[in-house]
Design an enzyme around this catalytic site. Structure first.
Site, mmCIF file in Angstrom:
data_model
loop_
_atom_site.group_PDB
_atom_site.id
_atom_site.type_symbol
_atom_site.label_atom_id
_atom_site.label_comp_id
_atom_site.label_asym_id
_atom_site.label_seq_id
_atom_site.Cartn_x
_atom_site.Cartn_y
_atom_site.Cartn_z
ATOM 1 N N TYR A 33 0.839 -1.196 0.000
ATOM 2 C CA TYR A 33 0.000 0.000 0.000
ATOM 3 C C TYR A 33 0.876 1.248 0.000
ATOM 4 C CZ TYR A 33 1.009 0.689 4.978
ATOM 5 O OH TYR A 33 1.640 0.908 6.176
ATOM 6 N N CYS A 34 0.259 2.371 -0.364
ATOM 7 C CA CYS A 34 0.910 3.681 -0.325
ATOM 8 C C CYS A 34 -0.121 4.691 0.174
ATOM 9 C CB CYS A 34 1.453 4.056 -1.702
ATOM 10 S SG CYS A 34 0.177 4.364 -2.942
ATOM 11 N N ARG A 35 0.077 5.939 -0.134
ATOM 12 C CA ARG A 35 -0.830 6.984 0.333
ATOM 13 C C ARG A 35 -2.181 6.946 -0.378
ATOM 14 N NH1 ARG A 35 -2.265 11.747 -1.393
ATOM 15 N NH2 ARG A 35 -3.007 13.291 0.069
#
Length: 124
Positions: A87-89
């Site tokens: 995941y990321c932002r």
């Protein structure tokens, strides 16, 4: 009974095709929540160390996908025999990272909404 066998066969076939064509599974918040609860899953936060330090998911390790050595670090930190949840932002970097990880032979689940939406849904 035949219906159940057919459904299971369809699911297994789609998973095998997905693995063979070099793609990752982009999943929603509910599915990602199920994935990260699995015992052997490797949770990867691909944001910058500064972003990671503002808060991250439990068990998540930080490998900044914007760094040139992302794949090298991933190869050292992760085991290909276990699935990876990434995941990321917002979901943009995680898709790029997910493809790079698939190219290295990992089974990858990517949070398509990003951690911002994840936090928003959890706080509701």
């Amino acid at each position: 009974m035949k219906k159940i066998i057919f459904i299971l066969f369809t699911i297994m076939t789609s998973l095998m095709v997905s693995a063979q064509d070099g793609s990752f599974q982009s999943v929603n918040n509910d599915e990602f929540s199920k994935v990260i609860k699995k015992k052997k899953v490797q949770v990867i936060d691909v944001r910058t160390p500064q972003e990671y330090n503002t808060g991250h998911l439990p068990k998540a390790i930080n490998i900044d996908m914007r760094q040139a050595d992302f794949q090298e670090k991933a190869g050292k930190e992760l085991k290909t025999k276990y699935p990876v949840a990434v995941y990321c932002r917002s979901g943009r970097r995680s898709k790029i990272a997910a493809q790079k990880l698939v190219d290295q032979g990992f089974e990858v689940y990517e949070l398509n909404t990003g951690i911002v939406q994840w936090k928003g849904d959890i706080e509701k």
